[in-house]
Design a protein around this motif. Sequence first.
Motif, PDB file in Angstrom:
ATOM      1  N   GLN A  28       0.831  -1.212   0.000  1.00 47.14           N
ATOM      2  CA  GLN A  28       0.000   0.000   0.000  1.00 47.14           C
ATOM      3  C   GLN A  28       0.862   1.257   0.000  1.00 47.14           C
ATOM      4  OE1 GLN A  28      -2.637  -0.994   3.434  1.00 47.14           O
ATOM      5  NE2 GLN A  28      -4.204  -0.156   2.090  1.00 47.14           N
ATOM      6  N   PHE A  39       0.235  11.317 -10.150  1.00 45.66           N
ATOM      7  CA  PHE A  39      -0.736  12.424 -10.063  1.00 45.66           C
ATOM      8  C   PHE A  39      -0.038  13.781 -10.209  1.00 45.66           C
ATOM      9  CE2 PHE A  39      -2.960  15.490  -7.247  1.00 45.66           C
ATOM     10  CZ  PHE A  39      -4.126  15.615  -7.983  1.00 45.66           C
ATOM     11  N   VAL A  47      -5.083   6.589 -10.775  1.00 43.27           N
ATOM     12  CA  VAL A  47      -5.611   6.959  -9.447  1.00 43.27           C
ATOM     13  C   VAL A  47      -6.688   5.989  -8.962  1.00 43.27           C
ATOM     14  CG1 VAL A  47      -6.960   8.716  -8.239  1.00 43.27           C
ATOM     15  CG2 VAL A  47      -5.002   9.393  -9.617  1.00 43.27           C
TER      16      VAL A  47
ATOM     17  N   SER B  51      -2.715   0.869   7.463  1.00 46.40           N
ATOM     18  CA  SER B  51      -3.312   0.492   6.185  1.00 46.40           C
ATOM     19  C   SER B  51      -4.527   1.373   5.880  1.00 46.40           C
ATOM     20  CB  SER B  51      -3.723  -0.973   6.270  1.00 46.40           C
ATOM     21  OG  SER B  51      -4.461  -1.369   5.178  1.00 46.40           O
ATOM     22  N   PHE B  52      -5.336   1.627   6.906  1.00 52.13           N
ATOM     23  CA  PHE B  52      -6.503   2.502   6.744  1.00 52.13           C
ATOM     24  C   PHE B  52      -6.058   3.911   6.365  1.00 52.13           C
ATOM     25  CE2 PHE B  52      -9.518   5.506   8.741  1.00 52.13           C
ATOM     26  CZ  PHE B  52     -10.632   5.220   7.972  1.00 52.13           C
ATOM     27  N   PHE B  54      -3.405   4.759   4.722  1.00 53.34           N
ATOM     28  CA  PHE B  54      -2.976   4.764   3.316  1.00 53.34           C
ATOM     29  C   PHE B  54      -4.183   4.841   2.379  1.00 53.34           C
ATOM     30  CE2 PHE B  54       1.208   2.439   4.418  1.00 53.34           C
ATOM     31  CZ  PHE B  54       1.816   3.656   4.683  1.00 53.34           C
ATOM     32  N   VAL B  55      -5.254   4.143   2.735  1.00 51.42           N
ATOM     33  CA  VAL B  55      -6.468   4.205   1.904  1.00 51.42           C
ATOM     34  C   VAL B  55      -7.039   5.621   1.929  1.00 51.42           C
ATOM     35  CG1 VAL B  55      -8.849   3.382   1.695  1.00 51.42           C
ATOM     36  CG2 VAL B  55      -7.016   1.768   2.080  1.00 51.42           C
ATOM     37  N   GLY B  57      -5.322   8.288   2.226  1.00 54.31           N
ATOM     38  CA  GLY B  57      -4.437   9.046   1.331  1.00 54.31           C
ATOM     39  C   GLY B  57      -4.819   8.843  -0.124  1.00 54.31           C
ATOM     40  N   GLN B  58      -5.126   7.595  -0.485  1.00 63.78           N
ATOM     41  CA  GLN B  58      -5.534   7.310  -1.872  1.00 63.78           C
ATOM     42  C   GLN B  58      -6.850   8.013  -2.199  1.00 63.78           C
ATOM     43  OE1 GLN B  58      -3.931   5.732  -4.169  1.00 63.78           O
ATOM     44  NE2 GLN B  58      -2.592   4.212  -3.283  1.00 63.78           N
ATOM     45  N   ILE B  59      -7.773   8.021  -1.232  1.00 61.45           N
ATOM     46  CA  ILE B  59      -9.060   8.695  -1.458  1.00 61.45           C
ATOM     47  C   ILE B  59      -8.826  10.190  -1.670  1.00 61.45           C
ATOM     48  CG2 ILE B  59     -11.233   9.356  -0.323  1.00 61.45           C
ATOM     49  CD1 ILE B  59     -11.228   6.560   0.973  1.00 61.45           C
ATOM     50  N   TRP B  60      -7.902  10.756  -0.902  1.00 56.34           N
ATOM     51  CA  TRP B  60      -7.588  12.190  -1.033  1.00 56.34           C
ATOM     52  C   TRP B  60      -7.045  12.483  -2.442  1.00 56.34           C
ATOM     53  CZ3 TRP B  60      -2.915  14.969  -1.572  1.00 56.34           C
ATOM     54  CH2 TRP B  60      -3.042  16.347  -1.388  1.00 56.34           C
ATOM     55  N   ILE B  61      -6.151  11.630  -2.934  1.00 49.29           N
ATOM     56  CA  ILE B  61      -5.610  11.834  -4.281  1.00 49.29           C
ATOM     57  C   ILE B  61      -6.729  11.726  -5.320  1.00 49.29           C
ATOM     58  CG2 ILE B  61      -4.051  10.899  -6.035  1.00 49.29           C
ATOM     59  CD1 ILE B  61      -2.208   9.999  -3.792  1.00 49.29           C
ATOM     60  N   ALA B  62      -7.614  10.733  -5.144  1.00 44.69           N
ATOM     61  CA  ALA B  62      -8.718  10.557  -6.090  1.00 44.69           C
ATOM     62  C   ALA B  62      -9.636  11.786  -6.082  1.00 44.69           C
ATOM     63  CB  ALA B  62      -9.505   9.298  -5.734  1.00 44.69           C
ATOM     64  N   LYS B  64      -8.779  14.845  -5.259  1.00 45.98           N
ATOM     65  CA  LYS B  64      -8.054  15.944  -5.898  1.00 45.98           C
ATOM     66  C   LYS B  64      -8.083  15.799  -7.423  1.00 45.98           C
ATOM     67  CE  LYS B  64      -5.331  18.654  -4.206  1.00 45.98           C
ATOM     68  NZ  LYS B  64      -5.465  20.096  -3.904  1.00 45.98           N
ATOM     69  N   SER B  65      -8.005  14.560  -7.905  1.00 45.38           N
ATOM     70  CA  SER B  65      -8.014  14.365  -9.355  1.00 45.38           C
ATOM     71  C   SER B  65      -9.379  14.719  -9.943  1.00 45.38           C
ATOM     72  CB  SER B  65      -7.633  12.927  -9.708  1.00 45.38           C
ATOM     73  OG  SER B  65      -8.707  12.057  -9.472  1.00 45.38           O
TER      74      SER B  65
END
Lengths: 75, 161
Positions: A28, A39, A47, B51-52, B54-55, B57-62, B64-65
């Motif tokens: 992860q 990004f 993404v 792990s949560f 990191f998820v 963080g991924q949601i934040w990037i998504a 922002k995109s």
Amino acid sequence: MKRPFTRDQKTTIVYGVLCMVLILVVLQLWLLTATMNAFLGGDVAVVWPALAASLVCLLLNAGLLRYVYALESHS
Amino acid sequence: MIGDQPEPGTRFPDSRPESEQPPWRLDFPIDVPQDNYIARRDSVKFLVLTSFAFVVGQIWIAAKSLVRGRGAPPSQRIATVDEIPLGGAIGFNYPGPTDPCLLLRTADGTLLAYGQKCTHLSCAVVPELEHDRLHCPCHVGSFDVATGRPLAGPPDAPCPW
């Protein structure tokens, strides 16, 4: 009848679970850094697949944690 | 319990019986195997929390995109054609005031615009139209002036249009 695990057996199981969770968390971390890199470079195609993969890792981790707690409640 | 055998109680790190242990260890009895078990279990718990995170963080990037992709940036007047000499370049900021860009006019009169940040470490690129390239002096990288693709040096992503 199924015998409950001894403490030593449980410790071994928890070690195994810890290793698996650690591998998934490192995966992860790699996903997050690679996604952030893409990004910031203007590539947004990765993404959503990366988010899905990270979510799958979290679900696996949560399942393993649940198993560890179930191990205690059964003994 | 395993069959008729009791679960071992407090065990000491050196595996000797309680009667052979030094007094200080008896004053602070620690069941080492149990302590190890709890520590590993709590490590698993902490890693799942990581792990949560990191998820998240991924949601934040998504998120922002999604925000970034919404709507085209506004048009902006930069200069008239006469203000840019053949083989010359002028700088401007687009779309925000902190986004430096270059407007180039090649020898054959073609107008080209590029972001001025090198895709390696964001140094400012310098137009070298006599060599048909944009040059980054920080790490000696260069980009093709016609397409923006990297020609030499550390950058591996094209210069943005």
